[in-house]
Structures are given as C-alpha cells and as structure tokens.
Design a protein around this motif. Structure first.
Motif, short mmCIF file in Angstrom:
data_model
loop_
_atom_site.label_atom_id
_atom_site.label_comp_id
_atom_site.label_asym_id
_atom_site.label_seq_id
_atom_site.Cartn_x
_atom_site.Cartn_y
_atom_site.Cartn_z
N ARG A 24 11.29 37.32 1.16
CA ARG A 24 11.27 37.97 -0.15
C ARG A 24 12.02 37.11 -1.18
O ARG A 24 11.60 36.98 -2.32
N GLU A 25 13.14 36.49 -0.74
CA GLU A 25 13.91 35.64 -1.63
C GLU A 25 13.09 34.43 -2.08
O GLU A 25 13.12 34.04 -3.24
N ASP A 26 12.34 33.83 -1.12
CA ASP A 26 11.51 32.68 -1.46
C ASP A 26 10.42 33.05 -2.46
O ASP A 26 10.15 32.32 -3.40
N ARG A 27 9.77 34.19 -2.22
CA ARG A 27 8.73 34.65 -3.16
C ARG A 27 9.36 34.92 -4.52
O ARG A 27 8.79 34.59 -5.56
N GLY A 28 10.54 35.52 -4.51
CA GLY A 28 11.24 35.81 -5.76
C GLY A 28 11.61 34.54 -6.49
O GLY A 28 11.50 34.47 -7.72
N LEU A 29 12.04 33.52 -5.75
CA LEU A 29 12.39 32.24 -6.36
C LEU A 29 11.16 31.61 -6.99
O LEU A 29 11.20 31.16 -8.14
N SER A 30 10.07 31.59 -6.26
CA SER A 30 8.83 31.01 -6.78
C SER A 30 8.40 31.72 -8.05
O SER A 30 8.06 31.08 -9.06
N ASP A 31 8.41 33.04 -8.03
CA ASP A 31 8.03 33.82 -9.22
C ASP A 31 8.99 33.57 -10.38
O ASP A 31 8.56 33.40 -11.52
N THR A 32 10.28 33.54 -10.07
CA THR A 32 11.29 33.33 -11.12
C THR A 32 11.13 31.96 -11.76
O THR A 32 11.16 31.84 -12.99
N LEU A 33 10.95 30.92 -10.95
CA LEU A 33 10.80 29.57 -11.50
C LEU A 33 9.54 29.46 -12.36
O LEU A 33 9.56 28.82 -13.42
N THR A 34 8.46 30.10 -11.93
CA THR A 34 7.22 30.07 -12.71
C THR A 34 7.40 30.80 -14.04
O THR A 34 6.97 30.31 -15.09
N GLN A 35 8.03 31.97 -13.99
CA GLN A 35 8.27 32.74 -15.22
C GLN A 35 9.16 31.96 -16.18
O GLN A 35 8.90 31.90 -17.38
N TYR A 36 10.23 31.38 -15.65
CA TYR A 36 11.16 30.62 -16.49
C TYR A 36 10.46 29.42 -17.12
O TYR A 36 10.62 29.17 -18.31
N GLU A 37 9.67 28.71 -16.33
CA GLU A 37 8.94 27.56 -16.88
C GLU A 37 8.01 27.99 -18.01
O GLU A 37 7.96 27.34 -19.06
N THR A 38 7.31 29.10 -17.83
CA THR A 38 6.41 29.60 -18.87
C THR A 38 7.18 29.95 -20.14
O THR A 38 6.77 29.59 -21.25
N GLU A 122 23.08 41.69 -4.67
CA GLU A 122 23.20 43.06 -5.18
C GLU A 122 21.95 43.50 -5.93
O GLU A 122 21.45 44.61 -5.72
N ILE A 123 21.49 42.66 -6.84
CA ILE A 123 20.34 43.04 -7.66
C ILE A 123 19.02 42.46 -7.15
O ILE A 123 17.98 42.67 -7.76
N LYS A 124 19.11 41.70 -6.04
CA LYS A 124 17.93 41.10 -5.41
C LYS A 124 17.12 40.27 -6.41
O LYS A 124 15.91 40.45 -6.56
N ARG A 125 17.83 39.35 -7.06
CA ARG A 125 17.19 38.56 -8.11
C ARG A 125 17.81 37.17 -8.19
O ARG A 125 19.01 37.01 -7.99
N TRP A 126 16.99 36.17 -8.51
CA TRP A 126 17.48 34.81 -8.74
C TRP A 126 17.96 34.70 -10.18
O TRP A 126 17.29 35.20 -11.10
N GLN A 127 19.12 34.05 -10.37
CA GLN A 127 19.69 33.90 -11.70
C GLN A 127 20.09 32.46 -11.95
O GLN A 127 20.54 31.75 -11.03
N LEU A 128 19.98 32.06 -13.20
CA LEU A 128 20.33 30.70 -13.61
C LEU A 128 21.83 30.64 -13.90
O LEU A 128 22.35 31.45 -14.66
#
Length: 138
Positions: A24-38, A122-128
């Motif tokens: 789940r963390e890997d999928r979240g990272l992939s999604d987060t990086l794609t969203q941030y790039e966009t 805690e929040i199950k999210r990748w942060q910069l």
C-alpha cells in the motif's frame, strides 16, 4: 552518449519504482509522486504546499513572497534524474531536473530539486520534507 545512458537509467529506475508496487505504501508513493509532478508541471504552487510535511512547514514556512516568486515561472520540463529508497522503504530521495521559464525576463533556467519523501504511519500518507523547487538556485 553518456547523457542518453544516464537518462535511460533514470527513467528505468523511476519505471521500476512505480511499475510494480507491492505494498500500500508503494502504491501510495507512486500515486503521490505522479500527483506532485502534475501539480508542479502545471505550476499550481498553492496545491504543491499541501504535499509538505507539517513538521517541515513549522521550521520552514512557505511565505507569500515564496509563492509569488514561484508564480513568475512556468514549468517547461520535469525530469526525474534519480530515485533512491531510504529508511527501509519508508523514505525516498528523488532528484528532479526542473526547467522553469521566467515570464518577466523571458528566460529559461534549469534547477535541480532534491526531494526527500517520508511515509507518515499515522496518516498513511507520503509527505515532502524538503520544500518546493527553488527558482533562485544558481
């Protein structure tokens, strides 16, 4: 030739990092990086601030001047140069080359943005944890 090989290596590394998410963390990272790039590509700087870790923002608040300075630029290219997992997969250091066009000076500049991403359990999210791209970088 070396530049082409480096570019292919970076693209391959990024593809491997995002192509086969296992957890789940890997999928979240992939999604987060794609969203941030966009968001960066479309120069939506206010939205980019939402990716910053609260602890980072406490120590390094993003001021109105910082955002106004970023609004002077249009992002013309966002290229991932390298990505390395750290902290047993709970962190990532990603080096990105960002080309930014200054609307007032009609000049393009290239900056290197070293991003440090950490997973918050805690929040199950990748942060910069490294701030927004710095257009004043020389």
């Amino acid at each position: 030739m070396k530049l082409i090989l480096r570019t292919l290596l970076a693209i391959g590394l990024a593809a491997m990092l995002t192509a086969c998410p296992e957890t789940r963390e890997d999928r979240g990272l992939s999604d987060t990086l794609t969203q941030y790039e966009t968001i960066i590509r479309w120069a939506q700087w206010d939205a980019a601030v939402d990716f910053l870790a609260p602890e980072y923002l406490e120590e390094h608040p993003v001021t109105r001047l910082d955002l106004d300075r970023l609004r002077l630029f249009t992002v013309t290219q966002y290229t991932v140069r390298s990505a390395v997992q750290i902290d047993e997969g709970k962190g990532l250091i990603q080096v990105v080359e960002v080309k930014m066009f200054n609307k007032n000076q009609a000049r393009e500049r290239t900056i290197t943005d070293e991003q440090i991403w950490k997973y918050d359990e805690e929040i199950k999210r990748w942060q910069l944890n490294s701030g927004l791209p710095d257009p004043t970088q020389r």
